[in-house]
Motif scaffolding. Structure first.
Motif, PDB file in Angstrom:
ATOM      1  N   GLN A   3       5.418 -45.197  70.001  1.00  0.00           N
ATOM      2  CA  GLN A   3       6.409 -45.378  69.005  1.00  0.00           C
ATOM      3  C   GLN A   3       7.804 -46.396  69.700  1.00  0.00           C
ATOM      4  O   GLN A   3       8.138 -46.111  70.342  1.00  0.00           O
ATOM      5  N   LEU A   4       8.344 -47.186  69.047  1.00  0.00           N
ATOM      6  CA  LEU A   4       9.609 -48.037  68.977  1.00  0.00           C
ATOM      7  C   LEU A   4       9.980 -47.316  67.656  1.00  0.00           C
ATOM      8  O   LEU A   4       9.548 -48.155  66.925  1.00  0.00           O
ATOM      9  N   VAL A   5      11.532 -46.853  67.777  1.00  0.00           N
ATOM     10  CA  VAL A   5      12.200 -47.269  66.317  1.00  0.00           C
ATOM     11  C   VAL A   5      13.798 -47.385  67.105  1.00  0.00           C
ATOM     12  O   VAL A   5      14.483 -46.638  68.587  1.00  0.00           O
ATOM     13  N   GLU A   6      13.925 -48.463  66.037  1.00  0.00           N
ATOM     14  CA  GLU A   6      15.665 -48.905  66.251  1.00  0.00           C
ATOM     15  C   GLU A   6      16.142 -48.468  65.561  1.00  0.00           C
ATOM     16  O   GLU A   6      16.078 -47.772  64.451  1.00  0.00           O
ATOM     17  N   SER A   7      17.874 -48.781  66.047  1.00  0.00           N
ATOM     18  CA  SER A   7      18.956 -47.942  64.722  1.00  0.00           C
ATOM     19  C   SER A   7      19.732 -48.818  64.996  1.00  0.00           C
ATOM     20  O   SER A   7      20.412 -49.380  66.326  1.00  0.00           O
ATOM     21  N   GLY A   8      21.193 -49.210  64.276  1.00  0.00           N
ATOM     22  CA  GLY A   8      22.209 -50.053  65.197  1.00  0.00           C
ATOM     23  C   GLY A   8      22.372 -51.016  63.646  1.00  0.00           C
ATOM     24  O   GLY A   8      23.257 -51.447  63.871  1.00  0.00           O
ATOM     25  N   GLY A   9      21.437 -51.388  63.092  1.00  0.00           N
ATOM     26  CA  GLY A   9      21.695 -52.953  62.378  1.00  0.00           C
ATOM     27  C   GLY A   9      22.925 -52.293  61.078  1.00  0.00           C
ATOM     28  O   GLY A   9      23.319 -51.254  61.234  1.00  0.00           O
ATOM     29  N   GLY A  10      23.170 -53.181  60.578  1.00  0.00           N
ATOM     30  CA  GLY A  10      23.705 -53.916  59.639  1.00  0.00           C
ATOM     31  C   GLY A  10      24.537 -54.577  59.015  1.00  0.00           C
ATOM     32  O   GLY A  10      24.801 -55.351  59.702  1.00  0.00           O
ATOM     33  N   LEU A  11      25.800 -53.999  58.461  1.00  0.00           N
ATOM     34  CA  LEU A  11      26.673 -55.924  57.894  1.00  0.00           C
ATOM     35  C   LEU A  11      28.162 -55.717  58.637  1.00  0.00           C
ATOM     36  O   LEU A  11      28.616 -54.761  58.200  1.00  0.00           O
ATOM     37  N   CYS A  22      17.172 -48.752  70.768  1.00  0.00           N
ATOM     38  CA  CYS A  22      15.205 -48.847  70.179  1.00  0.00           C
ATOM     39  C   CYS A  22      14.905 -47.863  71.850  1.00  0.00           C
ATOM     40  O   CYS A  22      15.012 -47.877  72.780  1.00  0.00           O
ATOM     41  N   VAL A  23      14.494 -47.096  70.552  1.00  0.00           N
ATOM     42  CA  VAL A  23      13.758 -45.347  72.180  1.00  0.00           C
ATOM     43  C   VAL A  23      11.906 -45.826  71.809  1.00  0.00           C
ATOM     44  O   VAL A  23      11.828 -45.932  70.666  1.00  0.00           O
ATOM     45  N   ALA A  24      11.722 -45.664  73.225  1.00  0.00           N
ATOM     46  CA  ALA A  24      10.362 -45.854  73.170  1.00  0.00           C
ATOM     47  C   ALA A  24       9.648 -44.420  73.337  1.00  0.00           C
ATOM     48  O   ALA A  24      10.024 -43.603  74.081  1.00  0.00           O
ATOM     49  N   SER A  25       8.816 -43.586  72.575  1.00  0.00           N
ATOM     50  CA  SER A  25       8.276 -42.411  72.161  1.00  0.00           C
ATOM     51  C   SER A  25       6.691 -42.761  72.615  1.00  0.00           C
ATOM     52  O   SER A  25       5.876 -42.947  72.065  1.00  0.00           O
ATOM     53  N   GLY A  26       5.919 -40.801  72.698  1.00  0.00           N
ATOM     54  CA  GLY A  26       4.611 -41.262  73.144  1.00  0.00           C
ATOM     55  C   GLY A  26       3.753 -41.304  74.479  1.00  0.00           C
ATOM     56  O   GLY A  26       4.822 -40.978  75.116  1.00  0.00           O
ATOM     57  N   SER A  27       3.029 -42.005  74.926  1.00  0.00           N
ATOM     58  CA  SER A  27       2.186 -42.039  76.352  1.00  0.00           C
ATOM     59  C   SER A  27       2.554 -42.970  76.612  1.00  0.00           C
ATOM     60  O   SER A  27       1.858 -43.675  76.637  1.00  0.00           O
ATOM     61  N   ILE A  28       3.388 -42.919  77.736  1.00  0.00           N
ATOM     62  CA  ILE A  28       3.951 -43.907  77.990  1.00  0.00           C
ATOM     63  C   ILE A  28       4.072 -43.254  79.994  1.00  0.00           C
ATOM     64  O   ILE A  28       4.327 -42.711  80.553  1.00  0.00           O
ATOM     65  N   PHE A  29       3.255 -44.696  80.942  1.00  0.00           N
ATOM     66  CA  PHE A  29       2.829 -44.130  82.454  1.00  0.00           C
ATOM     67  C   PHE A  29       4.303 -45.109  82.945  1.00  0.00           C
ATOM     68  O   PHE A  29       4.970 -44.395  83.592  1.00  0.00           O
ATOM     69  N   SER A  30       4.322 -46.390  82.582  1.00  0.00           N
ATOM     70  CA  SER A  30       5.491 -46.486  82.579  1.00  0.00           C
ATOM     71  C   SER A  30       6.266 -47.750  81.709  1.00  0.00           C
ATOM     72  O   SER A  30       5.388 -48.896  81.425  1.00  0.00           O
ATOM     73  N   ILE A  31       6.917 -48.481  82.222  1.00  0.00           N
ATOM     74  CA  ILE A  31       7.737 -49.265  80.774  1.00  0.00           C
ATOM     75  C   ILE A  31       7.807 -50.818  81.946  1.00  0.00           C
ATOM     76  O   ILE A  31       8.255 -50.478  82.753  1.00  0.00           O
ATOM     77  N   ASN A  32       6.595 -51.743  81.421  1.00  0.00           N
ATOM     78  CA  ASN A  32       7.217 -52.988  82.428  1.00  0.00           C
ATOM     79  C   ASN A  32       8.455 -54.002  81.565  1.00  0.00           C
ATOM     80  O   ASN A  32       9.053 -54.652  82.167  1.00  0.00           O
ATOM     81  N   THR A  33       8.224 -54.246  80.568  1.00  0.00           N
ATOM     82  CA  THR A  33       9.638 -54.805  79.804  1.00  0.00           C
ATOM     83  C   THR A  33       9.861 -54.334  78.903  1.00  0.00           C
ATOM     84  O   THR A  33       8.790 -53.940  77.498  1.00  0.00           O
ATOM     85  N   MET A  34      11.525 -54.278  77.879  1.00  0.00           N
ATOM     86  CA  MET A  34      11.589 -54.247  76.676  1.00  0.00           C
ATOM     87  C   MET A  34      12.796 -54.784  76.589  1.00  0.00           C
ATOM     88  O   MET A  34      12.956 -55.942  76.795  1.00  0.00           O
ATOM     89  N   GLY A  35      12.652 -55.665  74.894  1.00  0.00           N
ATOM     90  CA  GLY A  35      13.541 -56.306  74.350  1.00  0.00           C
ATOM     91  C   GLY A  35      13.617 -56.576  73.517  1.00  0.00           C
ATOM     92  O   GLY A  35      13.076 -55.498  72.533  1.00  0.00           O
ATOM     93  N   TRP A  36      14.279 -57.614  72.639  1.00  0.00           N
ATOM     94  CA  TRP A  36      14.760 -57.318  72.029  1.00  0.00           C
ATOM     95  C   TRP A  36      14.192 -59.363  71.197  1.00  0.00           C
ATOM     96  O   TRP A  36      14.515 -60.582  71.425  1.00  0.00           O
ATOM     97  N   TYR A  37      13.525 -59.549  69.483  1.00  0.00           N
ATOM     98  CA  TYR A  37      13.744 -60.470  68.904  1.00  0.00           C
ATOM     99  C   TYR A  37      14.345 -60.684  67.771  1.00  0.00           C
ATOM    100  O   TYR A  37      14.995 -59.541  66.865  1.00  0.00           O
ATOM    101  N   ARG A  38      14.366 -61.412  67.833  1.00  0.00           N
ATOM    102  CA  ARG A  38      14.277 -61.652  65.688  1.00  0.00           C
ATOM    103  C   ARG A  38      14.344 -63.028  65.730  1.00  0.00           C
ATOM    104  O   ARG A  38      13.682 -63.693  65.858  1.00  0.00           O
ATOM    105  N   GLN A  39      14.009 -62.932  63.664  1.00  0.00           N
ATOM    106  CA  GLN A  39      13.339 -63.663  62.467  1.00  0.00           C
ATOM    107  C   GLN A  39      14.529 -63.127  61.915  1.00  0.00           C
ATOM    108  O   GLN A  39      14.289 -62.285  60.333  1.00  0.00           O
ATOM    109  N   ALA A  40      14.915 -64.724  61.454  1.00  0.00           N
ATOM    110  CA  ALA A  40      15.831 -64.839  60.099  1.00  0.00           C
ATOM    111  C   ALA A  40      14.739 -65.918  59.120  1.00  0.00           C
ATOM    112  O   ALA A  40      13.521 -66.110  59.207  1.00  0.00           O
TER     113      ALA A  40
END
Length: 122
Positions: A3-11, A22-40
């Motif tokens: 699961q990925l849970v984001e926080s911190g957005g606002g006006l 963004c916190v990743a939790s659950g069954s994680i052996f290794s993280i290869n990439t983490m990042g951010w996308y956006r959609q307007a």
């Protein structure tokens, strides 16, 4: 399952700052990439920034020198510090992760967070 849970957005007003997490939790052996996308509204989802396990960072041209991505590997958390925000930065920001859930072939998957709204007023 991951699961990925984001926080911190606002006006925020133009010129202001926000920090997304963004916190990743659950069954994680290794993280290869983490990042951010956006959609307007009415636009395609686009890469903002990502960071790979070797430390390589990639920024979209439109955020260079304004946004900074960082990762806390001990906490499986990626951050996006956004400064000098502009109205055109208004979008839903999505966390993304490419994660290996266990050793072996066929255990690498991509995940998305639920998104967090960032609104920049002029």
């Amino acid at each position: 399952q991951v699961q990925l849970v984001e926080s911190g957005g606002g006006l925020v007003q133009a010129g202001g700052s926000l920090r997304l997490s963004c916190v990743a939790s659950g069954s994680i052996f290794s993280i290869n990439t983490m990042g951010w996308y956006r959609q307007a509204p009415g636009k395609q989802r686009e890469l903002v920034a990502d960071i790979r396990s070797g430390g390589r960072i990639n920024y979209a041209d439109f955020v260079k020198a304004r946004f900074t991505i960082s990762i806390d590997n001990a906490k499986n958390t990626v951050y996006l510090q956004m400064n000098s925000l502009k109205p055109e930065d208004t979008a839903v920001y999505y966390c993304y992760a490419d994660i290996t859930v266990r050793p072996g072939i066929g255990s690498r998957f991509q995940y998305w967070g639920q998104g967090t709204q960032v609104t920049v007023s002029s």
